[in-house]
Structure formats: structure tokens, C-alpha cells
Design an enzyme around this catalytic site. Sequence first.
Site, short mmCIF file in Angstrom:
data_model
loop_
_atom_site.label_atom_id
_atom_site.label_comp_id
_atom_site.label_asym_id
_atom_site.label_seq_id
_atom_site.Cartn_x
_atom_site.Cartn_y
_atom_site.Cartn_z
N SER A 182 31.69 4.31 19.21
CA SER A 182 31.36 4.14 17.79
C SER A 182 32.43 4.65 16.84
O SER A 182 32.48 4.23 15.69
CB SER A 182 30.02 4.80 17.48
OG SER A 182 30.07 6.17 17.78
N HIS A 210 26.94 -1.20 19.26
CA HIS A 210 27.95 -1.87 18.44
C HIS A 210 28.41 -3.20 19.05
O HIS A 210 29.40 -3.76 18.60
CB HIS A 210 29.16 -0.95 18.25
CG HIS A 210 28.82 0.29 17.49
ND1 HIS A 210 28.82 0.35 16.12
CD2 HIS A 210 28.40 1.50 17.93
CE1 HIS A 210 28.44 1.55 15.73
NE2 HIS A 210 28.17 2.28 16.81
N LYS A 241 22.35 -2.29 13.26
CA LYS A 241 23.71 -2.82 13.05
C LYS A 241 23.63 -4.36 12.95
O LYS A 241 23.23 -4.85 11.91
CB LYS A 241 24.60 -2.27 14.15
CG LYS A 241 24.49 -0.72 14.16
CD LYS A 241 25.39 -0.04 15.09
CE LYS A 241 25.05 1.42 15.35
NZ LYS A 241 24.67 2.29 14.24
C1 LIG Z 1 26.54 4.13 19.97
C2 LIG Z 1 25.31 4.43 19.19
N1 LIG Z 1 24.14 4.65 19.83
C3 LIG Z 1 23.02 4.93 19.16
C4 LIG Z 1 22.99 5.01 17.79
C5 LIG Z 1 21.71 5.37 17.07
O1 LIG Z 1 21.22 4.29 16.40
P1 LIG Z 1 20.41 4.39 15.02
O2 LIG Z 1 21.36 4.94 13.98
O3 LIG Z 1 20.04 2.99 14.75
O4 LIG Z 1 19.26 5.30 15.23
C6 LIG Z 1 24.16 4.76 17.08
C7 LIG Z 1 24.17 4.78 15.61
O5 LIG Z 1 24.81 5.50 14.94
C8 LIG Z 1 25.36 4.49 17.79
O6 LIG Z 1 26.52 4.29 17.15
#
Ligand SMILES: Cc1ncc(COP(=O)(O)O)c(C=O)c1O
Length: 394
Positions: A182, A210, A241
Site C-alpha cells: 500500500s 489495492h 478502494k
Molecule cells: C493493504 C490493505 N489492507 C487492508 C486495508 C484496510 O482496509 P479499510 O481501510 O477499508 O478498512 C487497507 C486500507 O488502508 C490496505 O491498504
Amino acid sequence: MDIFQKCFAFDRAMIAKKEGYYPYFSPISFNKHGRSIIGNREVIMIGSNNYLGLTDNLRVIAVAKDAIDVYGSSCSGSRFLNGNLDLHLELEEKLAKFMNKEAALVFSTGYQTNLGTISALVGRNDIVIIDKDAHASIVDGCRLSFGDLKRYKHNDLDDLRRVMQSCEEDKGKLVVTDGVFSMGGDLAPLPEIVKICKEYSARLMVDDAHSIGVMGKNGRGTAEHFDVENDVDIIMCTFSKSFAGLGGFIVGSKQVVEYIQHVSRPLIFSASMPPAVVATVLKTLEIIINEPERREKLWNISNFMLDGFKSLGFNTGNSVTPIIPIEIGEDMDCFYFWHDLYKAGVFANAVISPAVQQGQAMIRTSYMATHEKSDMEKVLEIFADIGKKKGIIH
Ligand SMILES: Cc1ncc(COP(=O)(O)O)c(C=O)c1O
């Protein structure tokens, strides 16, 4: 000792606010087509994960409104008891079908999806093995579990092998990796990770937050991109996303999903995704399946920006996705860079340690299918100006 002492001593945020370079919790009062109004200033938004630009799509907004009319604004409870809508079940059925897996399970946030899946699977006699750059929700899922946690150096296959060799043979093993990282926007080498997992009888879970809607011919993420879909046991994704909503899901085999559904505390002890959001995700899933041209547009914009930053001389690390980090270096330099961008009409994200290693602070940029090329040219011009002024590029 007063437990609040640490709060009274915490002054970093206050100092940054006073000096005018605080880059977090920015108040957004308008969002549309890749532009936002933040603190009375109109900015080009390159800090969002709205990859397909569907948050302001009129068809999406219409179904969300309709769902509120039928089901109300909230489910007012857990799916386990009173909060399980027919819409949740329809979404799970369609997600499983789309992802070519037996079953799907949806959670109220992506964060909870990792928390709830990893903690359900990794018991006292198990080991969970993760990348050093794994997303915080993966790390926290491991912490919530009762098993042992081991980490390997970022995308380092030799180190993964070393960690696997250190695991007792009779213990259950789960490897969890992000598909696209990320912060760096780089990819996990899934075919090689699959091979190592097989060698050591470990199960593999991939966080494709992502990647779904973004990577792969049909938008099914990094496993599709690398042609290893049948070798990844669990694929996880968030709805915040590409899906333009909130929540998350896993797909996998029926028995594994059913087990998680009945033991996962973050699923059972939290209210379910609200109706408008489930309807949103049902519609955006349909769009992801039927409108691949949006993915193509996203890649055109992203490749244009990656080429642009590189040719200006910025260090974009190993990014090969719509997440493009611009390495700055020290935390304070990153804050000042962020501030200059904002003043020039560009909103990106300032990322400092511990999210990245000390001395590797970055401006994280990310792109949308709905970004205008003229706006992107302007972003590159502004980066070039500030980068030269600050001596980051020459
Ligand atoms: C790789 C990854 N996994 C999980 C999440 C968690 O998702 P959410 O923000 O929709 O709760 C994110 C979000 O920032 C992420 O980038």
C-alpha cells in the site's frame, strides 16, 4: 502515575498545526471527478484510493439511495443476529462467482476483514508468517490471534525460506502477504511465494485491497495477474478502494469460509455493513465486471504519471501500480513538501516513519480512472517546481 500522562506530554501534532505544516485529518468539504475542496482550497486529489473513480458515479449513488428507502440507514446489529440482509448474501454469492472461489464472506471494514480472518485461523499451535511491510491490519490480525508471529524481509524470498525452515513441522502455517503493497505500490512475487508455501505445507492468504478492480485481465487482482488463482487459498479485499464503499471480503473454500464465519470475533461482535453500502458495492462489482475500459483508463493515467515522475528524476521506488510513492527522505522535509503541494493546489499523502523506515519519508500519490490528463500535467509541473526548489531533483 496518571495514565493520561502520555497524552499531556504528546505535543508533536500541536506543534505541527501551530507551524502550519500538519498534513493529517484534513477537512474535505467536496469530492468529485478527482478534485476536492479542502480547507476552502480547491485541489487536485492524488491521495485517494478511489481507483475507478466510482464514488461519484450516478448509477452507484442511485442504488445507495434506493437501498436506504427499503432497508433504512443501518442494520443495527451483527450479521450473526439481526443484521444479515438478503443483500449481504447476494453480494457474497456474486463475489464468490466473480473470484472463481467456492465462498465469500463480507465484513464491515477491510481492517476487520484481516483482523477477523487471521485471528480466526491462527490458533495457539499455529504460526503466521508475514512480510515486514505488511499492512497494519494484517499485523493487528496476527496480534489478535493466539499463534506465533514471524516476519520476513520485504519481498525477500531467501528470508521467507529461512523463516519457513525455522517453523516446527507439526504446526499449522499461514503466510499472509499484500498483493500490492500500500505504500510502495510494488507487487509481491506471488508465483515464488506459492512455491515456497507448497514446499513447507503452508496456506497462503493474499490481501488484494489495492488490486481487485485494478490488476488482472478481469480485475481479479494479483493472483489473476500472476496466473496463480488456484494456488492462493484465501484472497482478501476491501470495499473502500475500487469498490467505492466501505467493508471488506474474503473468498476461499466453503469449509474454511464457514469456519471463519462462526468463530471470527470482529465479524460476530460488530454491526454489519449498512444497506446503502452493500447496494453500492453490488453496483460497483457489476461495473468492475462489465466495464473493463475503466481499468484501462486507470492504467493509462498511472503509466503517464509514473513515466512523468521518472523522467523528472524523482525516485518512485519499485512501484508498478497506480500507487506511486515519491521518496523525499526526512520527515520534516516531507511535511514541508506536502505543504507546498497543498498550497499549489495538489493534495497527496505525507507518509513518515513508522509507516515507512526512518529517512525514507515519502509523498504517496495514487490515481483514478476519472483523473483528467490536463490535471495530471499540472501535477507534474507543480512537483517539478517544488522538487527543484527543494533540491530533490535537478
Ligand atoms: C493493504 C490493505 N489492507 C487492508 C486495508 C484496510 O482496509 P479499510 O481501510 O477499508 O478498512 C487497507 C486500507 O488502508 C490496505 O491498504
